[in-house]
Scaffold this motif. Structure first.
Motif, PDB file in Angstrom:
ATOM      1  N   ASN A 199      19.972  12.133   0.959  1.00 18.96           N
ATOM      2  CA  ASN A 199      18.970  11.989   1.880  1.00 18.96           C
ATOM      3  C   ASN A 199      18.063  13.116   2.162  1.00 18.96           C
ATOM      4  O   ASN A 199      18.336  14.282   1.895  1.00 18.96           O
ATOM      5  CB  ASN A 199      19.652  11.693   3.216  1.00 18.96           C
ATOM      6  N   PHE A 200      16.584  12.638   2.341  1.00 15.20           N
ATOM      7  CA  PHE A 200      15.710  13.907   2.494  1.00 15.20           C
ATOM      8  C   PHE A 200      14.770  13.585   3.657  1.00 15.20           C
ATOM      9  O   PHE A 200      13.790  13.150   3.409  1.00 15.20           O
ATOM     10  CB  PHE A 200      14.939  13.806   1.277  1.00 15.20           C
ATOM     11  N   PRO A 201      15.280  14.065   4.966  1.00 17.30           N
ATOM     12  CA  PRO A 201      14.344  13.698   6.147  1.00 17.30           C
ATOM     13  C   PRO A 201      12.926  13.988   6.144  1.00 17.30           C
ATOM     14  O   PRO A 201      12.122  13.698   6.923  1.00 17.30           O
ATOM     15  CB  PRO A 201      15.346  14.343   7.172  1.00 17.30           C
ATOM     16  N   PHE A 202      12.767  15.320   5.318  1.00 19.09           N
ATOM     17  CA  PHE A 202      11.327  15.995   5.267  1.00 19.09           C
ATOM     18  C   PHE A 202      10.235  14.765   5.081  1.00 19.09           C
ATOM     19  O   PHE A 202       9.287  14.717   5.438  1.00 19.09           O
ATOM     20  CB  PHE A 202      11.243  16.794   4.117  1.00 19.09           C
ATOM     21  N   LEU A 203      10.579  13.777   4.173  1.00 22.50           N
ATOM     22  CA  LEU A 203       9.573  12.769   3.816  1.00 22.50           C
ATOM     23  C   LEU A 203       9.349  11.665   4.869  1.00 22.50           C
ATOM     24  O   LEU A 203       8.291  11.365   4.959  1.00 22.50           O
ATOM     25  CB  LEU A 203      10.298  11.831   2.594  1.00 22.50           C
ATOM     26  N   LEU A 224       2.854  10.085  -0.281  1.00 22.05           N
ATOM     27  CA  LEU A 224       3.456   9.482  -1.403  1.00 22.05           C
ATOM     28  C   LEU A 224       3.040  10.383  -2.628  1.00 22.05           C
ATOM     29  O   LEU A 224       2.050  11.086  -2.622  1.00 22.05           O
ATOM     30  CB  LEU A 224       3.023   8.031  -1.579  1.00 22.05           C
ATOM     31  N   TYR A 225       3.598  10.211  -3.831  1.00 16.71           N
ATOM     32  CA  TYR A 225       3.536  11.129  -4.943  1.00 16.71           C
ATOM     33  C   TYR A 225       3.445  12.463  -4.430  1.00 16.71           C
ATOM     34  O   TYR A 225       2.401  13.126  -4.648  1.00 16.71           O
ATOM     35  CB  TYR A 225       2.214  10.755  -5.797  1.00 16.71           C
ATOM     36  N   PRO A 226       4.342  13.045  -3.730  1.00 17.93           N
ATOM     37  CA  PRO A 226       4.308  14.251  -3.250  1.00 17.93           C
ATOM     38  C   PRO A 226       4.304  15.362  -4.587  1.00 17.93           C
ATOM     39  O   PRO A 226       4.648  15.162  -5.589  1.00 17.93           O
ATOM     40  CB  PRO A 226       5.628  14.553  -2.622  1.00 17.93           C
ATOM     41  N   PHE A 227       3.722  16.495  -4.289  1.00 20.79           N
ATOM     42  CA  PHE A 227       3.523  17.799  -5.165  1.00 20.79           C
ATOM     43  C   PHE A 227       4.952  18.558  -5.393  1.00 20.79           C
ATOM     44  O   PHE A 227       5.550  18.754  -4.344  1.00 20.79           O
ATOM     45  CB  PHE A 227       2.377  18.742  -4.887  1.00 20.79           C
ATOM     46  N   LEU A 228       5.442  18.561  -6.765  1.00 17.84           N
ATOM     47  CA  LEU A 228       6.607  19.285  -6.721  1.00 17.84           C
ATOM     48  C   LEU A 228       6.632  20.065  -7.730  1.00 17.84           C
ATOM     49  O   LEU A 228       6.069  19.885  -8.855  1.00 17.84           O
ATOM     50  CB  LEU A 228       8.014  18.067  -7.120  1.00 17.84           C
ATOM     51  N   PHE A 229       7.329  21.410  -7.630  1.00 18.40           N
ATOM     52  CA  PHE A 229       7.356  22.310  -8.411  1.00 18.40           C
ATOM     53  C   PHE A 229       8.601  23.085  -8.492  1.00 18.40           C
ATOM     54  O   PHE A 229       8.995  23.645  -7.403  1.00 18.40           O
ATOM     55  CB  PHE A 229       6.008  23.422  -8.298  1.00 18.40           C
ATOM     56  N   ILE A 250       7.849  21.359  -2.435  1.00 14.51           N
ATOM     57  CA  ILE A 250       7.390  20.145  -2.025  1.00 14.51           C
ATOM     58  C   ILE A 250       6.380  20.206  -1.072  1.00 14.51           C
ATOM     59  O   ILE A 250       6.442  21.012  -0.055  1.00 14.51           O
ATOM     60  CB  ILE A 250       8.457  18.973  -1.585  1.00 14.51           C
ATOM     61  N   PHE A 251       5.322  19.486  -1.809  1.00  9.98           N
ATOM     62  CA  PHE A 251       3.992  19.569  -0.319  1.00  9.98           C
ATOM     63  C   PHE A 251       3.872  17.990  -0.190  1.00  9.98           C
ATOM     64  O   PHE A 251       3.705  17.180  -1.410  1.00  9.98           O
ATOM     65  CB  PHE A 251       2.835  20.058  -1.123  1.00  9.98           C
ATOM     66  N   ALA A 252       3.997  17.432   1.166  1.00 12.36           N
ATOM     67  CA  ALA A 252       3.909  16.129   1.278  1.00 12.36           C
ATOM     68  C   ALA A 252       2.825  15.980   2.388  1.00 12.36           C
ATOM     69  O   ALA A 252       3.269  16.582   3.494  1.00 12.36           O
ATOM     70  CB  ALA A 252       5.036  15.148   1.693  1.00 12.36           C
ATOM     71  N   ASN A 263      -1.945  14.088  -0.280  1.00 12.67           N
ATOM     72  CA  ASN A 263      -1.205  13.173  -1.141  1.00 12.67           C
ATOM     73  C   ASN A 263      -1.560  11.779  -1.214  1.00 12.67           C
ATOM     74  O   ASN A 263      -2.636  11.645  -0.356  1.00 12.67           O
ATOM     75  CB  ASN A 263       0.327  13.458  -0.830  1.00 12.67           C
ATOM     76  N   TYR A 264      -1.113  10.805  -1.940  1.00 11.83           N
ATOM     77  CA  TYR A 264      -1.582   9.574  -1.955  1.00 11.83           C
ATOM     78  C   TYR A 264      -1.388   8.850  -0.479  1.00 11.83           C
ATOM     79  O   TYR A 264      -0.548   9.135   0.172  1.00 11.83           O
ATOM     80  CB  TYR A 264      -0.714   8.936  -2.899  1.00 11.83           C
TER      81      TYR A 264
END
Length: 721
Positions: free
Chosen positions: A362-366, A384-389, A398-400, A427-428
């Motif tokens: 689970n990932f509440p940040f989203l 949506l389509y968050p930036f991940l590195f 993660i950037f959302a 993001n999208y």
């Protein structure tokens, strides 16, 4: 009496001479560092205290004028061959390596990165042409030695060694990113703005998702449940049932394998719908496709690297959560996280194999970053389509929407929270662009690796509900954002830093890392957002971003295309340095009339560094004399030639490793460029040290390039583990 006067006068003269000698010794000592003259080859020694007094934080006021001392902690770049442990300064350039005071210190640059006139460093040709090989080590003032006179006015700082990383925080955004410079002399530059060619006039299938494979084949695919494509699956009569369309026979291809050299297209079968899915490469070079729509939302698909009959093998319900509009990030062991998706506030961990048991965290940040509904419509989302590195410490950034954190991918625990980025959503569906800056390594991998993220473009938070028919019948195409912002993600107190604005606004574009460490903005629109018929005013002009330049001179517009590349378009950097550009379909179905018709032409774009005038200075890798299998932390050899027959030395070349990304909806997932540590160069054989671990460079296939003063060679595939 005369003898006494003579002795007194002699004593006075001796005292005066001693004072002069003492003064001169102090002047000489002022040019030294730890008892060594500033222009001698660097000697390894004990670690010196950080001059900033901030435990690794560089004083911003000193970044432009006084280069840092890369040898201060004994872990910087090694001295050039033939100079190791020499106590005295060489009298001439030995072994092809440049003396630091021989006119090779980089000069300030103008907007095209050409050296500015600044006295003794002004090139004879004004900076527009590559320096003639015969004058490579010749001081610009004709050889006149001014060092003795200048030293009496003020001590000259020790010039930086190329290829040495800065502190974990790096310089502020209003100063050049590469400090010290990547090279030991000014780079080769050109007025060339690139060239477009049609590589294939009809590929038959839109490139909603695109992956370059390590065999120089590109795989791309589209949705399966929104009607026919423009290409039959073949052979004639092969019409398997479509499970996402009531098992009706489907004779059309929805995926292809494309030879990036010849332009040959081969149809590939995909069963469950990969509409708006995600993906990544396994360490073996096989492609994993994850998620999609309908029956495909939990599917895992495998596309083998060297399958003689290209196709996806599928496992329905292979994931633990529905992954529609998710992003993937490859981790240090070759596994990956598949993050988010519409109404999915969690992520899957996918091991580096095809057959596995689902594991969901689970990932509440989203949920926290989801833009709520406007009126009676569905949630606007904007995340949506968050930036991940993956970061060099093994955590994931993660950037959302407009917020960012880093988290432990094994547990989902938040490691660091970052300030919100004002101005809009990135993001999208507002769909901005983002990339991780190239990771710059030291020759012995002992230095901390700086990590910085850039985010550009996107649109206002209400841009999507103002234009999409689910919210309004009166479309308003909001102008896209043109700003760029940077974040040093490993800093103690990270803060967004304003970068120079792009020359034009952009949404739905791609931001690609180039072989020489620069970046390319390409595709997209100037108004609106992602979504069917939700954008207008295509951005036809590719723009190169040169972070090594001073603020105000970092963007350069290149030759525009005449083909709009809007929603559902993709691009990829190829081994020859060209850019493959495919796709564009702003409509629910394949539509070939009206504004922005479905685009099935494949283009190739040659960026600025492919100017034919630079070919004489372009390295050529000798693949049969170069290591193809790299091991973490171990040295490897790269052999190259160059048409000019110049014997290049330390500070003339860089070796970069580019991980091929999975690109869709304006984000190149898993994109990564490593600037490796050069140990030595001898007779055009470079000894390089591989990245230290999978945290810095995940295992798998990379394109390797040799760059000479910003001019890249053709790349070759290597495997790292």
């Amino acid at each position: 009496m005369a003898s006494i006067k003579f002795l007194l006068l002699l004593n006075i003269l001796l005292l005066f001479a001693a004072a002069v000698i003492s003064h001169d010794l102090k002047e000489i000592q002022g040019q030294c560092k730890d008892g060594k003259p500033f222009n001698c080859p660097e000697q390894k020694g004990p670690k010196s205290p950080d001059p900033s007094g901030k435990d690794g934080h560089i004083d911003p006021s000193s970044q432009e004028d006084v280069p840092s001392d890369p040898g201060a902690d004994g872990g910087g770049d090694k001295p050039a061959d033939g100079d190791k442990n020499k106590p005295d300064c060489p009298n001439k350039n030995e072994g092809g390596n440049k003396p630091p005071d021989g006119g090779n210190t980089p000069t300030p640059t103008d907007g095209d990165n050409k050296p500015k006139p600044n006295g003794d460093n002004k090139p004879a040709d004004g900076g527009n042409k590559p320096k003639p090989d015969g004058d490579k080590n010749k001081p610009a003032d004709g050889g006149k030695d001014k060092g003795k006179d200048d030293a009496k006015d003020k001590p000259k700082p020790k010039p930086p060694k190329p290829n040495d990383p800065v502190s974990p925080n790096g310089p502020p955004a209003d100063k050049p990113w590469y400090n010290p410079p990547l090279y030991g002399q000014p780079t080769l530059n050109t007025e060339y703005k690139g060239e477009w060619v049609i590589h294939n006039p009809n590929v038959g299938v839109n490139a909603m998702q695109l992956q370059l494979m390590p065999n120089n084949k590109a795989v791309w695919f589209d949705t399966t449940n929104l009607g026919p494509s423009a290409r039959e699956l073949g052979p004639k009569g092969n019409c398997p049932p479509n499970p996402d369309n009531n098992n009706e026979p489907d004779c059309f291809a929805h995926a292809v394998q494309y030879d990036v050299e010849s332009g040959e297209v081969v149809s590939a079968y995909v069963k469950t719908d990969p509409w708006c899915s995600s993906g990544h490469l396994l360490p073996t070079g096989d492609l994993i496709s994850t998620g999609g729509n309908k029956l495909g939302e939990k599917s895992v698909r495998l596309f083998k690297l060297n399958d003689p009959e290209p196709k996806f093998v599928e496992r329905e319900n292979g994931l633990g959560g529905g992954r529609w509009y998710a992003s993937n990030c490859v981790l240090e062991d070759g596994s990956a996280v598949v993050v988010g998706g519409r109404n999915s506030f969690s992520y899957d961990i996918v091991p580096p194999k095809f057959d596995f048991q689902p594991k969901v965290i689970n990932f509440p940040f989203l949920q926290q970053t989801t833009e709520p509904a406007k009126g009676n419509g569905p949630p606007v989302e904007n995340n949506l389509y968050p930036f991940l590195f993956q970061l060099p410490d093994g955590n994931v950034f993660i950037f959302a929407n407009d917020r960012a954190i880093s988290f432990n991918p094994k547990t989902g625990e938040t490691v660091k929270e970052y300030p919100a980025l004002p101005g809009g959503s990135r993001n999208y569906p507002p769909s901005g662009q983002s990339a991780l800056f190239p990771l710059r390594l030291s020759p012995d991998n002992s230095k901390p690796v700086p990590a910085e993220v850039i985010v550009c473009g996107g649109n206002k938070k209400d841009a999507f509900p103002n234009v999409d028919e689910r919210y309004t019948q009166n479309k308003v195409f909001t102008p896209a954002l043109a700003d760029c912002n940077r974040l040093k993600v490993l800093a103690d107190k990270p803060a967004w830093e304003k970068e120079q604005d792009m020359p034009s606004p952009r949404t739905m574009g791609d931001l690609l890392l180039l072989p020489n460490g620069q970046m390319l903005l390409i595709n997209g629109a100037k108004k609106g957002t992602s979504g069917w018929n939700d954008a207008e005013d295509p951005n036809l002009t590719p723009t190169v971003y040169m972070p090594e330049n001073e603020m105000g001179k970092r963007f350069k517009e290149l030759t525009p295309t005449n083909i709009p590349r809007m929603y559902h378009s993709s691009s990829a950097v190829l081994p020859d340095g060209k850019i493959l550009v495919v796709g564009s379909n702003s409509h629910q179905f394949y539509t070939f009339d009206g504004p922005f018709p479905t685009e099935l032409r494949a283009e190739k774009f040659s960026p600025h560094y492919l100017d034919p005038k630079l070919d004489n200075n372009r390295p050529v890798i000798k693949e049969d004399a170069t290591d193809k299998v790299l091991k973490y932390g171990k040295p490897f050899k790269v052999t190259f030639t160059i048409k000019s027959n110049t014997n290049l030395g330390y500070g003339d070349v860089l070796v970069t490793l580019l991980y091929p990304p999975f690109t869709t909806h304006g984000f190149s997932q898993n994109q990564r460029l490593l600037i490796t540590g050069v140990d030595k160069i001898e007779k055009n054989v470079i000894t390089v040290v591989a990245p230290p671990s999978g945290k810095v460079a995940p295992p798998g296939y990379y394109m390797m390039f040799v760059n000479h003063l910003n001019v890249p060679s053709r790349g070759m595939w290597v495997h790292l583990d």
